[in-house]
Design a protein around this motif. Structure first.
Motif, PDB file in Angstrom:
ATOM      1  N   HIS A 100       0.810  -1.219   0.000  1.00 59.34           N
ATOM      2  CA  HIS A 100       0.000   0.000   0.000  1.00 59.34           C
ATOM      3  C   HIS A 100       0.848   1.277   0.000  1.00 59.34           C
ATOM      4  O   HIS A 100       0.304   2.364  -0.122  1.00 59.34           O
ATOM      5  N   LYS A 101       2.141   1.144   0.129  1.00 59.91           N
ATOM      6  CA  LYS A 101       3.020   2.302   0.315  1.00 59.91           C
ATOM      7  C   LYS A 101       3.012   3.229  -0.894  1.00 59.91           C
ATOM      8  O   LYS A 101       3.063   2.787  -2.043  1.00 59.91           O
ATOM      9  N   MET A 102       2.945   4.529  -0.634  1.00 62.44           N
ATOM     10  CA  MET A 102       3.042   5.554  -1.672  1.00 62.44           C
ATOM     11  C   MET A 102       4.428   6.170  -1.648  1.00 62.44           C
ATOM     12  O   MET A 102       4.982   6.419  -0.578  1.00 62.44           O
ATOM     13  N   GLN A 103       4.997   6.414  -2.827  1.00 64.92           N
ATOM     14  CA  GLN A 103       6.261   7.116  -2.923  1.00 64.92           C
ATOM     15  C   GLN A 103       5.990   8.619  -2.900  1.00 64.92           C
ATOM     16  O   GLN A 103       5.212   9.122  -3.715  1.00 64.92           O
ATOM     17  N   LEU A 104       6.616   9.336  -1.975  1.00 67.30           N
ATOM     18  CA  LEU A 104       6.312  10.748  -1.776  1.00 67.30           C
ATOM     19  C   LEU A 104       7.555  11.608  -1.929  1.00 67.30           C
ATOM     20  O   LEU A 104       8.650  11.210  -1.518  1.00 67.30           O
ATOM     21  N   PRO A 105       7.389  12.808  -2.476  1.00 65.60           N
ATOM     22  CA  PRO A 105       8.524  13.735  -2.595  1.00 65.60           C
ATOM     23  C   PRO A 105       8.726  14.522  -1.305  1.00 65.60           C
ATOM     24  O   PRO A 105       7.817  14.617  -0.479  1.00 65.60           O
ATOM     25  N   GLU A 106       9.916  15.057  -1.110  1.00 66.33           N
ATOM     26  CA  GLU A 106      10.123  16.025  -0.039  1.00 66.33           C
ATOM     27  C   GLU A 106       9.484  17.346  -0.453  1.00 66.33           C
ATOM     28  O   GLU A 106       9.516  17.726  -1.626  1.00 66.33           O
ATOM     29  N   ILE A 107       8.899  18.033   0.521  1.00 71.45           N
ATOM     30  CA  ILE A 107       8.255  19.318   0.259  1.00 71.45           C
ATOM     31  C   ILE A 107       9.004  20.387   1.039  1.00 71.45           C
ATOM     32  O   ILE A 107       9.168  20.277   2.257  1.00 71.45           O
ATOM     33  N   GLU A 108       9.471  21.413   0.345  1.00 69.49           N
ATOM     34  CA  GLU A 108      10.225  22.480   0.999  1.00 69.49           C
ATOM     35  C   GLU A 108       9.296  23.602   1.443  1.00 69.49           C
ATOM     36  O   GLU A 108       8.417  24.033   0.704  1.00 69.49           O
ATOM     37  N   ASP A 109       9.522  24.083   2.667  1.00 70.81           N
ATOM     38  CA  ASP A 109       8.821  25.231   3.235  1.00 70.81           C
ATOM     39  C   ASP A 109       7.303  25.170   3.062  1.00 70.81           C
ATOM     40  O   ASP A 109       6.676  26.135   2.604  1.00 70.81           O
ATOM     41  N   PRO A 110       6.678  24.073   3.429  1.00 74.94           N
ATOM     42  CA  PRO A 110       5.216  24.011   3.313  1.00 74.94           C
ATOM     43  C   PRO A 110       4.542  24.824   4.407  1.00 74.94           C
ATOM     44  O   PRO A 110       5.135  25.072   5.462  1.00 74.94           O
ATOM     45  N   GLN A 111       3.322  25.244   4.167  1.00 73.19           N
ATOM     46  CA  GLN A 111       2.518  25.881   5.198  1.00 73.19           C
ATOM     47  C   GLN A 111       1.401  24.922   5.615  1.00 73.19           C
ATOM     48  O   GLN A 111       1.321  24.519   6.758  1.00 73.19           O
ATOM     49  N   SER A 112       0.560  24.544   4.652  1.00 71.24           N
ATOM     50  CA  SER A 112      -0.466  23.553   4.971  1.00 71.24           C
ATOM     51  C   SER A 112       0.206  22.197   5.149  1.00 71.24           C
ATOM     52  O   SER A 112       1.291  21.938   4.631  1.00 71.24           O
ATOM     53  N   ASN A 113      -0.438  21.321   5.898  1.00 70.19           N
ATOM     54  CA  ASN A 113       0.117  20.005   6.184  1.00 70.19           C
ATOM     55  C   ASN A 113      -0.032  19.107   4.960  1.00 70.19           C
ATOM     56  O   ASN A 113      -1.160  18.814   4.550  1.00 70.19           O
ATOM     57  N   PRO A 114       1.073  18.638   4.364  1.00 66.42           N
ATOM     58  CA  PRO A 114       0.974  17.811   3.154  1.00 66.42           C
ATOM     59  C   PRO A 114       0.219  16.514   3.358  1.00 66.42           C
ATOM     60  O   PRO A 114      -0.175  15.879   2.382  1.00 66.42           O
ATOM     61  N   VAL A 115      -0.018  16.101   4.606  1.00 65.28           N
ATOM     62  CA  VAL A 115      -0.688  14.828   4.833  1.00 65.28           C
ATOM     63  C   VAL A 115      -2.078  14.802   4.202  1.00 65.28           C
ATOM     64  O   VAL A 115      -2.553  13.750   3.758  1.00 65.28           O
ATOM     65  N   ILE A 116      -2.741  15.967   4.113  1.00 61.43           N
ATOM     66  CA  ILE A 116      -4.060  16.024   3.474  1.00 61.43           C
ATOM     67  C   ILE A 116      -3.957  15.698   1.995  1.00 61.43           C
ATOM     68  O   ILE A 116      -4.728  14.896   1.445  1.00 61.43           O
ATOM     69  N   LEU A 117      -2.991  16.322   1.325  1.00 62.92           N
ATOM     70  CA  LEU A 117      -2.849  16.104  -0.109  1.00 62.92           C
ATOM     71  C   LEU A 117      -2.361  14.693  -0.403  1.00 62.92           C
ATOM     72  O   LEU A 117      -2.744  14.098  -1.421  1.00 62.92           O
ATOM     73  N   TYR A 118      -1.534  14.144   0.461  1.00 63.61           N
ATOM     74  CA  TYR A 118      -1.121  12.750   0.288  1.00 63.61           C
ATOM     75  C   TYR A 118      -2.337  11.825   0.370  1.00 63.61           C
ATOM     76  O   TYR A 118      -2.491  10.904  -0.437  1.00 63.61           O
ATOM     77  N   PHE A 119      -3.188  12.058   1.359  1.00 65.57           N
ATOM     78  CA  PHE A 119      -4.402  11.245   1.515  1.00 65.57           C
ATOM     79  C   PHE A 119      -5.282  11.359   0.270  1.00 65.57           C
ATOM     80  O   PHE A 119      -5.774  10.352  -0.250  1.00 65.57           O
ATOM     81  N   LEU A 120      -5.484  12.585  -0.199  1.00 59.59           N
ATOM     82  CA  LEU A 120      -6.340  12.791  -1.364  1.00 59.59           C
ATOM     83  C   LEU A 120      -5.752  12.163  -2.612  1.00 59.59           C
ATOM     84  O   LEU A 120      -6.489  11.596  -3.442  1.00 59.59           O
ATOM     85  N   GLU A 121      -4.435  12.266  -2.775  1.00 62.23           N
ATOM     86  CA  GLU A 121      -3.834  11.693  -3.973  1.00 62.23           C
ATOM     87  C   GLU A 121      -3.994  10.176  -3.977  1.00 62.23           C
ATOM     88  O   GLU A 121      -4.278   9.577  -5.011  1.00 62.23           O
ATOM     89  N   ARG A 122      -3.848   9.557  -2.825  1.00 65.30           N
ATOM     90  CA  ARG A 122      -4.087   8.109  -2.758  1.00 65.30           C
ATOM     91  C   ARG A 122      -5.540   7.788  -3.082  1.00 65.30           C
ATOM     92  O   ARG A 122      -5.836   6.865  -3.843  1.00 65.30           O
ATOM     93  N   ASP A 123      -6.464   8.578  -2.517  1.00 66.61           N
ATOM     94  CA  ASP A 123      -7.884   8.352  -2.761  1.00 66.61           C
ATOM     95  C   ASP A 123      -8.217   8.479  -4.248  1.00 66.61           C
ATOM     96  O   ASP A 123      -8.988   7.683  -4.793  1.00 66.61           O
ATOM     97  N   ILE A 124      -7.639   9.466  -4.885  1.00 65.30           N
ATOM     98  CA  ILE A 124      -7.895   9.690  -6.314  1.00 65.30           C
ATOM     99  C   ILE A 124      -7.431   8.492  -7.142  1.00 65.30           C
ATOM    100  O   ILE A 124      -8.124   8.030  -8.058  1.00 65.30           O
ATOM    101  N   HIS A 125      -6.263   7.968  -6.813  1.00 65.28           N
ATOM    102  CA  HIS A 125      -5.770   6.805  -7.553  1.00 65.28           C
ATOM    103  C   HIS A 125      -6.602   5.560  -7.249  1.00 65.28           C
ATOM    104  O   HIS A 125      -6.784   4.704  -8.118  1.00 65.28           O
ATOM    105  N   GLU A 126      -7.153   5.473  -6.030  1.00 61.58           N
ATOM    106  CA  GLU A 126      -8.050   4.376  -5.710  1.00 61.58           C
ATOM    107  C   GLU A 126      -9.350   4.491  -6.509  1.00 61.58           C
ATOM    108  O   GLU A 126      -9.880   3.488  -7.007  1.00 61.58           O
TER     109      GLU A 126
END
Length: 240
Positions: A100-126
């Motif tokens: 189930h593992k997703m390959q993720l990039p490093e994100i520089e200087d984020p403000q919003s928490n990338p965990v939301i977008l990671y969740f959504l990207e997985r959901d979209i591919h599902e």
């Protein structure tokens, strides 16, 4: 700027943010006036959710998939916030494990928490896997629904042994979809984001649920990611 232009600008900004974090484009997101975003967009994509996290730090989330549609599982998600020179930080995500593992990039200087977008990207591919539809279309439906159809309500959650204020953003991207007939089985799928400024990283829970035929039925499919705390001393999170 007329309403249609404002909607387009907001949509493009969010699309580029999502796409950049998902490693789908190298184009930077254009600067956007926060006043042009809906309240739902601000809460989910724009606010400085990582303001209460000082690098180095690691945040852990549980992930549970259940429902009658297919086999469920339990796993974990981790966000590592690392120091970066004099700037804010670099965030590295570890989303699920094994098959189930997703390959993720490093994100520089984020403000919003990338965990939301990671969740959504997985959901979209599902969604793409389950329906044979196109990921770009599902991404667009979530984005557009967030602009003008999402509901926002104030709520309370229990965190660290006490009740705190939170905001809940809820949307059903496919309920009013012009192509609903193509994805009728998932038309009632609901996305819910529970956000709280007192929770490290600002994200308490993200969940999707496809309800059963009757109100009393268990969900056909449900995925829930919930904040489980900081990882002490930078240790790897334990499996349960």
């Amino acid at each position: 700027m007329n309403p249609a232009q404002a909607l387009f600008k907001r949509s493009v900004a969010v699309r580029l943010i999502v796409s950049a974090i998902a490693c789908m484009t190298t184009l930077p997101a254009p600067a956007a006036d926060p006043s042009e975003f809906s309240r739902a967009e601000k809460l989910v994509f724009v606010e400085h959710q990582l303001a209460n996290v000082k690098a180095p730090a690691s945040l852990r989330y549980t992930f549970v998939k259940s429902g009658s549609l297919e086999a469920g599982f339990e796993d974990e998600v981790r966000i590592d916030v690392k120091r970066k020179g004099k700037g804010c930080c670099v965030v590295q995500g570890s989303f699920l494990s094994g098959e189930h593992k997703m390959q993720l990039p490093e994100i520089e200087d984020p403000q919003s928490n990338p965990v939301i977008l990671y969740f959504l990207e997985r959901d979209i591919h599902e969604m793409e896997r389950l329906t044979k539809g196109k990921s770009g279309y599902f991404r667009k439906r979530i984005r557009m629904t967030m602009v003008d159809e999402a509901t926002v309500r104030d709520t309370k959650i229990t965190y660290d042994g006490r009740e705190i204020d939170a905001q809940e953003v809820s949307l059903t991207p496919y309920e009013k979809d012009p192509l609903r007939a193509r994805f009728e089985k998932y038309a009632q799928k609901r996305y819910t984001f529970v956000l709280a400024s007192l929770v490290p990283g600002g994200v308490y829970q993200v969940r999707t649920a496809l309800p059963g035929a009757l109100p009393s039925d268990a969900p056909v499919l449900e995925e829930v990611m919930t904040f489980a705390g900081r990882v002490a001393g930078g240790k790897q999170p334990s499996k349960k």
